[in-house]
Design a protein around this motif. Structure first.
Motif, PDB file in Angstrom:
ATOM      1  N   ASN A  11      81.424  56.844  31.415  1.00 50.04           N
ATOM      2  CA  ASN A  11      80.637  58.152  32.171  1.00 50.04           C
ATOM      3  C   ASN A  11      81.313  58.688  33.430  1.00 50.04           C
ATOM      4  O   ASN A  11      81.305  59.846  33.610  1.00 50.04           O
ATOM      5  CB  ASN A  11      79.148  57.950  32.405  1.00 50.04           C
ATOM      6  N   ARG A  54      85.256  63.851  21.930  1.00 49.49           N
ATOM      7  CA  ARG A  54      83.902  64.355  21.305  1.00 49.49           C
ATOM      8  C   ARG A  54      83.931  66.053  21.419  1.00 49.49           C
ATOM      9  O   ARG A  54      84.460  66.495  22.573  1.00 49.49           O
ATOM     10  CB  ARG A  54      82.686  64.032  22.059  1.00 49.49           C
ATOM     11  N   PRO A  55      83.702  66.701  20.689  1.00 49.10           N
ATOM     12  CA  PRO A  55      83.695  68.288  20.573  1.00 49.10           C
ATOM     13  C   PRO A  55      82.749  68.727  21.742  1.00 49.10           C
ATOM     14  O   PRO A  55      83.017  69.777  22.318  1.00 49.10           O
ATOM     15  CB  PRO A  55      83.237  68.810  19.411  1.00 49.10           C
ATOM     16  N   ALA A  56      81.830  67.895  22.067  1.00 49.17           N
ATOM     17  CA  ALA A  56      80.932  68.480  23.311  1.00 49.17           C
ATOM     18  C   ALA A  56      81.619  68.702  24.666  1.00 49.17           C
ATOM     19  O   ALA A  56      81.057  69.406  25.361  1.00 49.17           O
ATOM     20  CB  ALA A  56      79.687  67.373  23.169  1.00 49.17           C
ATOM     21  N   PHE A  57      82.581  68.066  24.650  1.00 48.94           N
ATOM     22  CA  PHE A  57      83.285  68.193  25.858  1.00 48.94           C
ATOM     23  C   PHE A  57      84.395  69.084  25.905  1.00 48.94           C
ATOM     24  O   PHE A  57      85.316  69.325  27.091  1.00 48.94           O
ATOM     25  CB  PHE A  57      83.906  66.595  26.486  1.00 48.94           C
ATOM     26  N   SER A  58      84.804  69.922  24.859  1.00 49.10           N
ATOM     27  CA  SER A  58      86.141  70.503  24.701  1.00 49.10           C
ATOM     28  C   SER A  58      85.815  71.934  25.740  1.00 49.10           C
ATOM     29  O   SER A  58      86.890  72.401  25.926  1.00 49.10           O
ATOM     30  CB  SER A  58      86.065  71.519  23.277  1.00 49.10           C
ATOM     31  N   SER A  59      84.684  72.184  26.348  1.00 52.03           N
ATOM     32  CA  SER A  59      84.633  73.443  27.187  1.00 52.03           C
ATOM     33  C   SER A  59      84.970  72.934  28.480  1.00 52.03           C
ATOM     34  O   SER A  59      85.117  73.561  29.459  1.00 52.03           O
ATOM     35  CB  SER A  59      83.204  73.950  27.096  1.00 52.03           C
ATOM     36  N   TYR A  60      85.097  71.527  28.733  1.00 49.18           N
ATOM     37  CA  TYR A  60      85.555  71.001  29.915  1.00 49.18           C
ATOM     38  C   TYR A  60      86.868  70.547  30.302  1.00 49.18           C
ATOM     39  O   TYR A  60      87.317  70.613  31.312  1.00 49.18           O
ATOM     40  CB  TYR A  60      84.711  69.918  30.477  1.00 49.18           C
TER      41      TYR A  60
END
Length: 87
Positions: A11, A54-60
């Protein structure tokens, strides 16, 4: 002076990549500057890789950025093989 060694929670690594100005971001900066060496084993490295991809972090951060930090960790970290596990 030799680099400090630390186990960094997944994390903290993810949060640091998401927000460079945060406290976790300063931890990632120290890793990237080689002032902090991560201590990890195969299980921790696998968790880092799974979560960072993970795709969830692709905007970061991009997959390429995630792979760069993973490559650095694999090269720089002090791989440990635990003799026992807690839990």
């Amino acid at each position: 002076m030799s680099a400090l060694r630390a186990v960094v929670d997944t994390n903290v690594l993810v949060s640091g990549l998401m927000d460079a100005a945060s406290c976790p971001g300063r931890v990632v900066d120290q890793v990237q500057a080689r002032r902090l060496r991560l201590v990890a084993d195969d299980r921790i490295l696998a968790e880092y890789a799974e979560v960072l991809r993970r795709p969830a972090f692709s905007s970061y951060f991009t997959l390429e950025e995630a792979e760069l930090i993973l490559d650095q960790i694999r090269v720089e970290e002090a791989l440990r093989h635990p003799t026992r596990t807690m839990g």
